[in-house]
Enzyme design. Structure first.
Site, PDB file in Angstrom:
ATOM      1  N   ASP A   1       0.813  -1.219   0.000  1.00  0.00           N
ATOM      2  CA  ASP A   1       0.000   0.000   0.000  1.00  0.00           C
ATOM      3  C   ASP A   1       0.845   1.268   0.000  1.00  0.00           C
ATOM      4  O   ASP A   1       0.543   2.237   0.689  1.00  0.00           O
ATOM      5  CB  ASP A   1      -0.960   0.025   1.211  1.00  0.00           C
ATOM      6  CG  ASP A   1      -1.806  -1.216   1.283  1.00  0.00           C
ATOM      7  OD1 ASP A   1      -2.270  -1.653   0.222  1.00  0.00           O
ATOM      8  OD2 ASP A   1      -1.985  -1.749   2.391  1.00  0.00           O
TER       9      ASP A   1
ATOM     10  N   VAL B   1       3.152  14.576  -3.387  1.00  0.00           N
ATOM     11  CA  VAL B   1       2.644  15.583  -2.445  1.00  0.00           C
ATOM     12  C   VAL B   1       1.131  15.767  -2.567  1.00  0.00           C
ATOM     13  O   VAL B   1       0.548  16.691  -2.018  1.00  0.00           O
ATOM     14  CB  VAL B   1       3.374  16.945  -2.642  1.00  0.00           C
ATOM     15  CG1 VAL B   1       4.816  16.856  -2.178  1.00  0.00           C
ATOM     16  CG2 VAL B   1       3.311  17.400  -4.105  1.00  0.00           C
ATOM     17  N   GLY B   2       0.495  14.885  -3.309  1.00  0.00           N
ATOM     18  CA  GLY B   2      -0.958  14.940  -3.488  1.00  0.00           C
ATOM     19  C   GLY B   2      -1.369  13.760  -4.338  1.00  0.00           C
ATOM     20  O   GLY B   2      -0.522  13.114  -4.973  1.00  0.00           O
TER      21      GLY B   2
ATOM     22  N   THR C   1      -6.924 -11.019   2.405  1.00  0.00           N
ATOM     23  CA  THR C   1      -7.908 -10.211   1.684  1.00  0.00           C
ATOM     24  C   THR C   1      -9.115 -11.059   1.264  1.00  0.00           C
ATOM     25  O   THR C   1     -10.075 -10.530   0.734  1.00  0.00           O
ATOM     26  CB  THR C   1      -7.274  -9.612   0.416  1.00  0.00           C
ATOM     27  OG1 THR C   1      -6.779 -10.702  -0.376  1.00  0.00           O
ATOM     28  CG2 THR C   1      -6.125  -8.673   0.755  1.00  0.00           C
TER      29      THR C   1
ATOM     30  N   ARG D   1     -10.765  -2.382   4.267  1.00  0.00           N
ATOM     31  CA  ARG D   1     -10.365  -2.400   5.677  1.00  0.00           C
ATOM     32  C   ARG D   1      -9.514  -1.170   5.999  1.00  0.00           C
ATOM     33  O   ARG D   1      -8.757  -0.700   5.153  1.00  0.00           O
ATOM     34  CB  ARG D   1      -9.518  -3.643   5.992  1.00  0.00           C
ATOM     35  CG  ARG D   1     -10.276  -4.946   5.896  1.00  0.00           C
ATOM     36  CD  ARG D   1      -9.372  -6.122   6.218  1.00  0.00           C
ATOM     37  NE  ARG D   1      -8.317  -6.306   5.234  1.00  0.00           N
ATOM     38  CZ  ARG D   1      -7.420  -7.277   5.287  1.00  0.00           C
ATOM     39  NH1 ARG D   1      -7.436  -8.136   6.273  1.00  0.00           N
ATOM     40  NH2 ARG D   1      -6.498  -7.388   4.340  1.00  0.00           N
TER      41      ARG D   1
ATOM     42  N   GLY E   1      -4.026  -3.789  -4.702  1.00  0.00           N
ATOM     43  CA  GLY E   1      -4.877  -2.715  -5.212  1.00  0.00           C
ATOM     44  C   GLY E   1      -4.038  -1.493  -5.513  1.00  0.00           C
ATOM     45  O   GLY E   1      -3.417  -0.935  -4.618  1.00  0.00           O
ATOM     46  N   HIS E   2      -3.965  -1.131  -6.784  1.00  0.00           N
ATOM     47  CA  HIS E   2      -3.174   0.033  -7.164  1.00  0.00           C
ATOM     48  C   HIS E   2      -4.123   1.148  -7.604  1.00  0.00           C
ATOM     49  O   HIS E   2      -4.854   0.993  -8.565  1.00  0.00           O
ATOM     50  CB  HIS E   2      -2.205  -0.322  -8.297  1.00  0.00           C
ATOM     51  CG  HIS E   2      -1.145  -1.295  -7.868  1.00  0.00           C
ATOM     52  ND1 HIS E   2      -0.307  -1.936  -8.728  1.00  0.00           N
ATOM     53  CD2 HIS E   2      -0.789  -1.713  -6.626  1.00  0.00           C
ATOM     54  CE1 HIS E   2       0.519  -2.713  -8.039  1.00  0.00           C
ATOM     55  NE2 HIS E   2       0.240  -2.597  -6.774  1.00  0.00           N
TER      56      HIS E   2
ATOM     57  N   ASN F   1      -5.521  -9.616  -4.739  1.00  0.00           N
ATOM     58  CA  ASN F   1      -5.329  -9.100  -3.369  1.00  0.00           C
ATOM     59  C   ASN F   1      -4.709  -7.711  -3.383  1.00  0.00           C
ATOM     60  O   ASN F   1      -4.844  -6.947  -2.436  1.00  0.00           O
ATOM     61  CB  ASN F   1      -4.449 -10.056  -2.534  1.00  0.00           C
ATOM     62  CG  ASN F   1      -3.169 -10.462  -3.244  1.00  0.00           C
ATOM     63  OD1 ASN F   1      -2.936 -10.078  -4.385  1.00  0.00           O
ATOM     64  ND2 ASN F   1      -2.351 -11.255  -2.572  1.00  0.00           N
TER      65      ASN F   1
ATOM     66  N   GLN G   1       2.151  -5.516  -3.546  1.00  0.00           N
ATOM     67  CA  GLN G   1       2.408  -5.583  -2.094  1.00  0.00           C
ATOM     68  C   GLN G   1       3.780  -5.008  -1.718  1.00  0.00           C
ATOM     69  O   GLN G   1       4.261  -4.100  -2.372  1.00  0.00           O
ATOM     70  CB  GLN G   1       2.265  -7.027  -1.592  1.00  0.00           C
ATOM     71  CG  GLN G   1       0.834  -7.516  -1.563  1.00  0.00           C
ATOM     72  CD  GLN G   1       0.482  -8.446  -2.684  1.00  0.00           C
ATOM     73  OE1 GLN G   1       1.321  -9.079  -3.279  1.00  0.00           O
ATOM     74  NE2 GLN G   1      -0.789  -8.533  -2.995  1.00  0.00           N
TER      75      GLN G   1
ATOM     76  N   THR H   1     -10.074  -4.313  -0.026  1.00  0.00           N
ATOM     77  CA  THR H   1     -10.986  -4.886   0.977  1.00  0.00           C
ATOM     78  C   THR H   1     -11.804  -3.856   1.729  1.00  0.00           C
ATOM     79  O   THR H   1     -12.745  -4.213   2.432  1.00  0.00           O
ATOM     80  CB  THR H   1     -10.160  -5.647   2.043  1.00  0.00           C
ATOM     81  OG1 THR H   1      -9.235  -4.723   2.611  1.00  0.00           O
ATOM     82  CG2 THR H   1      -9.424  -6.819   1.445  1.00  0.00           C
TER      83      THR H   1
ATOM     84  N   GLY I   1       1.567   3.192  -2.659  1.00  0.00           N
ATOM     85  CA  GLY I   1       1.259   4.180  -3.701  1.00  0.00           C
ATOM     86  C   GLY I   1       1.941   3.873  -5.019  1.00  0.00           C
ATOM     87  O   GLY I   1       2.263   4.783  -5.787  1.00  0.00           O
ATOM     88  N   LYS I   2       2.137   2.573  -5.288  1.00  0.00           N
ATOM     89  CA  LYS I   2       2.836   2.180  -6.528  1.00  0.00           C
ATOM     90  C   LYS I   2       2.084   2.595  -7.786  1.00  0.00           C
ATOM     91  O   LYS I   2       2.682   3.010  -8.765  1.00  0.00           O
ATOM     92  CB  LYS I   2       2.978   0.655  -6.592  1.00  0.00           C
ATOM     93  CG  LYS I   2       4.032   0.098  -5.720  1.00  0.00           C
ATOM     94  CD  LYS I   2       4.048  -1.405  -5.917  1.00  0.00           C
ATOM     95  CE  LYS I   2       4.114  -2.172  -4.640  1.00  0.00           C
ATOM     96  NZ  LYS I   2       2.987  -2.162  -3.761  1.00  0.00           N
TER      97      LYS I   2
HETATM   98  P1  IMP Z   1      -3.475 -12.518   1.061  1.00  0.00           P
HETATM   99  O1  IMP Z   1      -2.407 -11.993   0.144  1.00  0.00           O
HETATM  100  O2  IMP Z   1      -4.869 -12.083   0.657  1.00  0.00           O
HETATM  101  O3  IMP Z   1      -3.376 -13.988   1.294  1.00  0.00           O
HETATM  102  O4  IMP Z   1      -3.254 -11.846   2.503  1.00  0.00           O
HETATM  103  C1  IMP Z   1      -2.102 -12.130   3.293  1.00  0.00           C
HETATM  104  C2  IMP Z   1      -1.594 -10.870   4.006  1.00  0.00           C
HETATM  105  O5  IMP Z   1      -1.082  -9.960   3.047  1.00  0.00           O
HETATM  106  C3  IMP Z   1      -2.693 -10.106   4.766  1.00  0.00           C
HETATM  107  O6  IMP Z   1      -2.118  -9.506   5.914  1.00  0.00           O
HETATM  108  C4  IMP Z   1      -3.103  -9.032   3.795  1.00  0.00           C
HETATM  109  O7  IMP Z   1      -3.666  -7.894   4.431  1.00  0.00           O
HETATM  110  C5  IMP Z   1      -1.758  -8.704   3.160  1.00  0.00           C
HETATM  111  N1  IMP Z   1      -1.898  -8.147   1.821  1.00  0.00           N
HETATM  112  C6  IMP Z   1      -2.187  -8.815   0.685  1.00  0.00           C
HETATM  113  N2  IMP Z   1      -2.216  -7.962  -0.358  1.00  0.00           N
HETATM  114  C7  IMP Z   1      -1.931  -6.752   0.137  1.00  0.00           C
HETATM  115  C8  IMP Z   1      -1.761  -5.460  -0.462  1.00  0.00           C
HETATM  116  O8  IMP Z   1      -1.882  -5.255  -1.683  1.00  0.00           O
HETATM  117  N3  IMP Z   1      -1.451  -4.445   0.390  1.00  0.00           N
HETATM  118  C9  IMP Z   1      -1.281  -4.636   1.723  1.00  0.00           C
HETATM  119  N4  IMP Z   1      -1.419  -5.806   2.311  1.00  0.00           N
HETATM  120  C10 IMP Z   1      -1.726  -6.856   1.527  1.00  0.00           C
END
Ligand code: IMP
Length: 438
Positions: free
Chosen positions: A21, A428-429, A140, A317, A48-49, A46, A238, A315, A23-24
């Site tokens: 997460d 910066v934004g 996720t 979250r 998200g960009h 899993n 990730q 997700t 900011g790629k």
């Molecule tokens: P999974 O990749 O869905 O199996 O999740 C395993 C762990 O990696 C969990 O703690 C997720 O929150 C974390 N995770 C998976 N993908 C991302 C991502 O793109 N950003 C941040 N955490 C991630």
């Protein structure tokens, strides 16, 4: 390279140096304007960009973030878990609605498919863990872990299977296998028959028709481009500390977000990559299970969550924010031999009177300036902070380093000094252009 990162050329890779997460998406969207190839490796739906550009705002998961450059070929490599419900029904649809073509996409036939049962198994495993006193991983629930598990187990279906002649036979055999497997969890399943062959077959035939002309082996495309001296940009997913081997197991993802993920995906040795960019926010976040020594509490945490929009793209979250953990960053930079750093969301820290940077830990009363990749050990790490004065100014209009307040420059200089590589990009934004290239 001497000139600004904006004018990059050759082969460049972007690697998260944290728990993801960072900011790629926006950096890749920006750098992709010079790319001939944008190559996505590791992870699946899993990740998200977030990309915000003149076409709109997009949350990309599997689609490479270079898709907005019609001159770039976008590759989904063989170690990506391809979830077609996400790629076709969500991402391609969003692009179509915005009038963006994706005919410049190529998907490797060796890539494994994330199927409906993988998502089921992801949820079931989390429930089972909780029921049997194993802490939840906090995945996720997108089925990415089970997709890789099947791949490791040498079962599962690939993109190549989907576009092959005998897809129905393969799907049928797979379904019997998966149902037998899932039956073992019947007590947790409300409806073990919710996997309907007929329905899945027709849905996946639709996907097949949509993607069949986009399926092609990606490694020859990549090696030809490399030989021809084209600009190639690798898009990771990730962050390094979620690596299945190197991360804080079991709170990890199921693939290799570090530099090795490129090697296994595209047969390209890391020594052949010219610009290796580590990317981190100006603070650290983590989502899901697992320890995070620099976790913020109280008002500071709320401020960062609110200003930084720290809600998961995939997700929804809320992510846990923390002060920037330089020990973590330095470790990822060293192991992956990164040579440039991108620091995103610097603007989120405006208004803090004092900023903290974690430059070591206390473990059982002893100083440690290295990171243990063991979750139990990391749990015991108490951060040691250096405190720096903050700044009040709105910095979103800054376009060169000298536009930043002196304290922001000092903050960046301290990061560079500790980590040992230069900061070459600062955001910066959230919008395209709200960046500083160095
Ligand atoms: P999974 O990749 O869905 O199996 O999740 C395993 C762990 O990696 C969990 O703690 C997720 O929150 C974390 N995770 C998976 N993908 C991302 C991502 O793109 N950003 C941040 N955490 C991630």
């Amino acid at each position: 390279m001497k000139e600004s990162l904006k004018n990059w050329y050759g082969t460049a890779a972007i690697i998260g140096v944290d728990w993801g997460d960072s900011g790629k998406g926006r950096l890749i969207d920006d750098l992709a304007s010079r790319a001939d190839i944008v190559a996505r490796f590791a992870g699946g739906s899993n990740t998200g960009h977030t990309v915000c550009n003149p076409h709109g705002e997009f949350a990309l998961h599997i689609m490479p973030s270079g898709i907005f450059n019609p001159r770039a070929i976008n590759l989904i490599g063989r170690n990506v878990a391809v979830d077609l419900e996400m790629l076709v029904d969500v991402e391609m649809k969003a692009l179509e609605n915005a009038g963006v073509s994706y005919t410049n996409l190529r998907i490797d036939p060796q890539a494994h498919l994330t199927m409906p049962w993988h998502r089921l198994r992801d949820g079931l495993r989390e429930e089972l863990r909780a029921k049997h006193k194993k802490p939840k991983i906090g995945t996720t629930k997108k089925g990415v872990g089970p997709t890789y598990a099947d791949r490791t187990d040498r079962v599962g279906l690939t993109v190549g299977d989907l576009v092959g002649e005998d897809f129905i036979e393969k799907l049928e055999a797979e379904l019997v296998f998966q149902e037998t497997f899932l039956r073992a969890f019947t007590d947790l399943m409300q409806n073990p028959r919710e996997l309907n062959l007929e329905e899945i077959y027709h849905r996946y035939l639709k996907y097949r028709n949509i993607i069949k002309d986009l399926v092609a082996p990606t490694t020859p495309i990549l090696s030809e481009a490399k030989f021809a001296g084209k600009n190639i940009l690798f898009e990771g997913a990730q962050g390094y500390f979620l690596d299945i081997d190197a991360g804080t197991y079991p709170y990890v993802t199921s693939s290799h977000p570090g530099i090795v993920g490129i090697w296994t995906c595209f047969d390209l040795h890391p020594a052949d990559i010219d610009i290796l960019i580590g990317i981190t926010k100006a603070y650290t976040t983590r989502v899901g299970g697992g320890p995070m020594p620099t976790k913020m509490t109280g008002e500071d945490a709320q401020t960062v969550i609110k200003r930084g929009g720290e809600i998961g793209t995939t997700t929804g979250r809320v992510r846990d924010p923390g002060w920037l953990d330089l020990v973590l960053v330095r470790e990822a930079v060293g192991i992956n031999r990164l040579n440039a750093l991108a620091v995103t969301k610097l603007d989120v820290l405006s208004g803090f009177k004092t900023l903290k940077l974690c430059t070591g830990y206390l473990v059982d009363g002893q100083k440690a300036n290295y990171l243990s990749h063991d979750a139990g050990h990391l749990e015991k790490c108490v951060p040691l902070y250096e405190e720096l004065p903050g700044w009040d100014e709105d910095i979103s209009g800054a376009r060169k380093l000298t536009d930043l307040p002196a304290n922001a420059r000092k903050f960046l200089a301290r990061i560079e000094k500790y980590v040992g590589i230069p900061v070459r990009f600062i955001s910066v934004g959230p919008k395209r252009g709200e960046v500083i290239y160095i």
